[in-house]
Design an enzyme around this catalytic site. Structure first.
Site, PDB file in Angstrom:
ATOM      1  CD  GLU A   1      -2.911  -1.270   2.368  1.00 26.68           C
ATOM      2  OE1 GLU A   1      -3.011  -0.144   2.989  1.00 26.68           O
ATOM      3  OE2 GLU A   1      -3.094  -2.221   2.904  1.00 26.68           O
TER       4      GLU A   1
ATOM      5  CB  CYS B   1      -1.086   0.803   7.280  1.00 23.82           C
ATOM      6  SG  CYS B   1       0.151   0.636   5.987  1.00 23.82           S
TER       7      CYS B   1
END
Length: 346
Positions: free
Chosen positions: A89, A323
């Site tokens: 990510e 996250c």
């Protein structure tokens, strides 16, 4: 691909330092090859010119955008595919910032974090780290890069330092705008200060209590909060950049009056600022996000006590983008989920 491998390939094709610099600068700044005063046809060695289209295609294939999830705050969480099918990510931040990942997974196992639940899967190479920046730059300008995405940068130190050195030399990013985030591996305080590009440092503090920190960050180096701040202060004075201490605010865990007194004790007189981030809620984890009003009151109290405190909202809160969540959701959609018993936590 490692950046050093790329450099060696360019040299084998006859590149001198100025040719190597030109190719790397065009890549990391996402510049059209024929731009600038010197045209490659009149400047680069013939063997390099002939090989360059294939090299550029290989660099472009290091990452691909799988999905983008814009937030109301101007951020956008990106799910990025790597060549071997793994994903990481990146986060486009407001004001031309970018958060990048340095590992697929993480070995630290912070109990409030999604990324570390499956442990470390593999390291992200130095070229893959830079490729996250080049991918982001095809979407919007990037003037600041923070290493706060998936993974613990200190556990992939050689690759991260190699990426930082390129971004800080050819990437048109100021050294203080390269922010290395860590739970506090002792090696970083020496290694980061030795290089040609000395990044700013963000340290995950989260509590002033040694015992609680061991429980929240079970596989972090056994540095007490006092030891961590002492090492941080030395680095701050050596580089001229204040340390950014990260404090994920967990409702009922690290938001007590005793903890606030501990922050004042630790950071008074230090060359530092405190980034206080209300927890980004993750489904099926027991931790809770405090109200914004409570977080704001804590920040005001710390300001009144002389501690420079920035109350920050985690980018992507409105899209459940903490996250590791995008990657976890993508895996859930494509493969069966294995449920492992959770060990009791004392």
């Amino acid at each position: 691909m490692q950046i050093q491998d790329l450099r060696q390939r360019l040299r084998a094709l006859g590149a001198k330092p100025e040719h190597e610099q030109r190719v790397l600068r065009d890549w990391v700044q996402v510049r059209v090859r024929d731009s600038g005063r010197r045209r490659p046809g009149n400047y680069l060695p013939l063997a390099l010119r002939e090989a360059l289209p294939a090299i550029e295609a290989e660099l472009a294939g290091l990452t691909r955008l799988i999905s983008s999830h814009p937030g109301e705050d101007g951020s956008a969480r990106l799910l990025v595919g790597l060549q071997d099918g793994q994903t990481v990510e990146s986060v486009l931040l407001p004001r031309d910032g970018l958060c990048v990942s340095s590992q697929v997974g993480c070995a630290v196992g912070c109990v409030f974090c999604m990324t570390g639940r499956d442990g470390l899967i593999r390291q992200v190479s130095s070229a893959e780290i830079v490729a996250q920046v080049t991918l982001a730059r095809t979407l919007r300008p990037v003037k600041k890069v923070v290493f706060m995405g998936m993974g613990e940068p200190a556990h992939n130190l050689d690759n991260v330092i190699e990426a930082i050195n390129l971004l800080g030399s050819e990437g048109n990013i100021g050294h203080k705008n390269l922010v290395f985030s860590s739970v506090g591996d002792p090696r970083i305080f020496t290694r980061l200060a030795e290089g040609p590009v000395k990044p700013a440092l963000a340290l995950s503090l989260h509590t002033s209590k040694a015992e609680l920190r061991e429980r929240l960050l079970p596989r972090a180096p056994r540095l007490t909060p006092d030891e961590l701040v002492e090492l941080g202060e030395t680095y701050a004075r050596a580089t001229g950049y204040p340390i950014q201490y990260q404090w994920t605010l967990l409702d009922g865990i690290n938001d007590s009056a005793e903890e606030l007194d501990g922050i004042v004790r630790l950071l008074s007189g230090k060359y530092a600022l405190l980034n206080m981030i209300p927890y980004n809620t993750i489904p099926d984890l027991a931790f809770k996000r405090p109200s914004w009003e409570k977080a704001a009151a804590i920040a005001r109290h710390l300001h009144q006590c002389g501690i420079l405190t920035k109350l920050r909202d985690s980018a992507g809160q409105d899209v459940d983008g903490g996250c590791g969540q995008l990657r976890a959701r993508a895996q859930t959609d494509s493969i069966p989920v294995k449920i492992h018993p959770r060990r009791p936590h004392n």
